[in-house]
Design a protein around this motif. Sequence first.
Motif, mmCIF file in Angstrom:
data_model
loop_
_atom_site.group_PDB
_atom_site.id
_atom_site.type_symbol
_atom_site.label_atom_id
_atom_site.label_comp_id
_atom_site.label_asym_id
_atom_site.label_seq_id
_atom_site.Cartn_x
_atom_site.Cartn_y
_atom_site.Cartn_z
ATOM 1 N N TYR A 36 3.059 23.197 36.380
ATOM 2 C CA TYR A 36 2.374 24.261 36.591
ATOM 3 C C TYR A 36 1.633 24.864 35.326
ATOM 4 O O TYR A 36 1.999 24.387 34.007
ATOM 5 C CB TYR A 36 3.463 25.394 36.504
ATOM 6 N N LEU A 46 0.973 26.711 40.157
ATOM 7 C CA LEU A 46 1.258 25.490 40.572
ATOM 8 C C LEU A 46 -0.150 24.719 40.513
ATOM 9 O O LEU A 46 -1.143 24.921 41.260
ATOM 10 C CB LEU A 46 1.579 25.507 41.957
ATOM 11 N N GLU B 103 6.989 23.703 46.855
ATOM 12 C CA GLU B 103 5.779 24.317 46.314
ATOM 13 C C GLU B 103 5.922 25.931 46.503
ATOM 14 O O GLU B 103 6.019 26.857 47.479
ATOM 15 C CB GLU B 103 4.668 24.142 47.671
ATOM 16 N N GLN B 104 6.386 26.275 45.122
ATOM 17 C CA GLN B 104 6.453 27.942 44.830
ATOM 18 C C GLN B 104 5.360 28.279 44.326
ATOM 19 O O GLN B 104 4.575 27.973 43.303
ATOM 20 C CB GLN B 104 7.898 27.910 44.001
ATOM 21 N N TYR B 105 4.922 29.615 44.717
ATOM 22 C CA TYR B 105 3.920 30.442 44.071
ATOM 23 C C TYR B 105 4.503 31.546 43.362
ATOM 24 O O TYR B 105 5.268 32.431 44.018
ATOM 25 C CB TYR B 105 2.945 31.038 45.357
ATOM 26 N N PHE B 106 4.152 31.857 42.217
ATOM 27 C CA PHE B 106 4.864 32.761 41.300
ATOM 28 C C PHE B 106 3.742 34.329 41.371
ATOM 29 O O PHE B 106 2.508 33.907 41.561
ATOM 30 C CB PHE B 106 4.795 32.221 40.005
ATOM 31 N N GLY B 107 4.618 35.208 41.128
ATOM 32 C CA GLY B 107 4.031 36.459 40.863
ATOM 33 C C GLY B 107 3.705 36.546 39.575
ATOM 34 O O GLY B 107 3.914 35.822 38.629
#
Lengths: 110, 115
Positions: A36, A46, B103-107
Motif C-alpha cells: 500500500y 492498494l 483487496e481492501q480499499y481504504f477511506g
Amino acid sequence: QKEVEQDPGPLSVPEGAIVSLNCTYSNSAFQYFMWYRQYSRKGPELLMYTYSSGNKEDGRFTAQVDKSSKYISLFIRDSQPSDSATYLCAMSDSYGKLTFGQGTILTVHP
Amino acid sequence: KAGVTQTPRYLIKTRGQQVTLSCSPISGHRSVSWYQQTPGQGLQFLFEYFSETQRNKGNFPGRFSGRQFSNSRSEMNVSTLELGDSALYLCASSLGPDVMSYEQYFGPGTRLTVT
C-alpha cells in the motif's frame, strides 16, 4: 517480536533512482501479500498484491515474494517526486485479516 | 464509482467520553474492516464485519465495538475514551470474505484527538 517487520527508514533518493522496499514476516499462515502507498493525511491506497512466490510487475513497480525466506520486496524504477509517500507492506491469512508493517517513509527529491 | 467514505473526518473528544465513527463502503462491497493507525504502533486491525456479523477481531479492549447495517454501512464506537485512543481510524471495504477479501480499499480516515 512483530509478525511483520519493515524498516521505517526514512529513505531519501534522487529522482530516477531505483528504490527497494522490504519486509520480513514470521507467520507461515500468511498467503496474500500486498503493498500500500499512503500519502500524508490520506488513507492507504492498494498498489499491488500477489499470492504466490515470484515476481509481479505493474508499470514501474515490481513486487517480489519469497515464501521460503519469508521475505517480500517492492521495487520502484525511475522513481518520481510523486512517489514520495509512506509504503506499507501488508499480509493476510486465508481469513482476510491484514497485518501491516510499520511503513517506510520515502522521499524522492528532484 | 465512489470510494469509501468516512465521517466525521476530524473529531476532538475529552477523556471519559464516547465516540461513534461511520463508514460507507464502496457500492457492492459487503465486508468492512476497521483499523487504528498511530505513529508508534502503525496500522492495527480492530475488527471486520460481513453481513452484519463480526467475522474477525483484533487485540483491542472491549471499549472498542462496532456494527454493520443491512446496507453494509458500518459504525465503530469507542467508550470511555483514553488519551491513548488518539489516532487515525481507518475503514476499509472489500467484496467479501473469500479469496478476494485481501483487496481492501481504504477511506480517508477519521482523525480522533482525545484531550
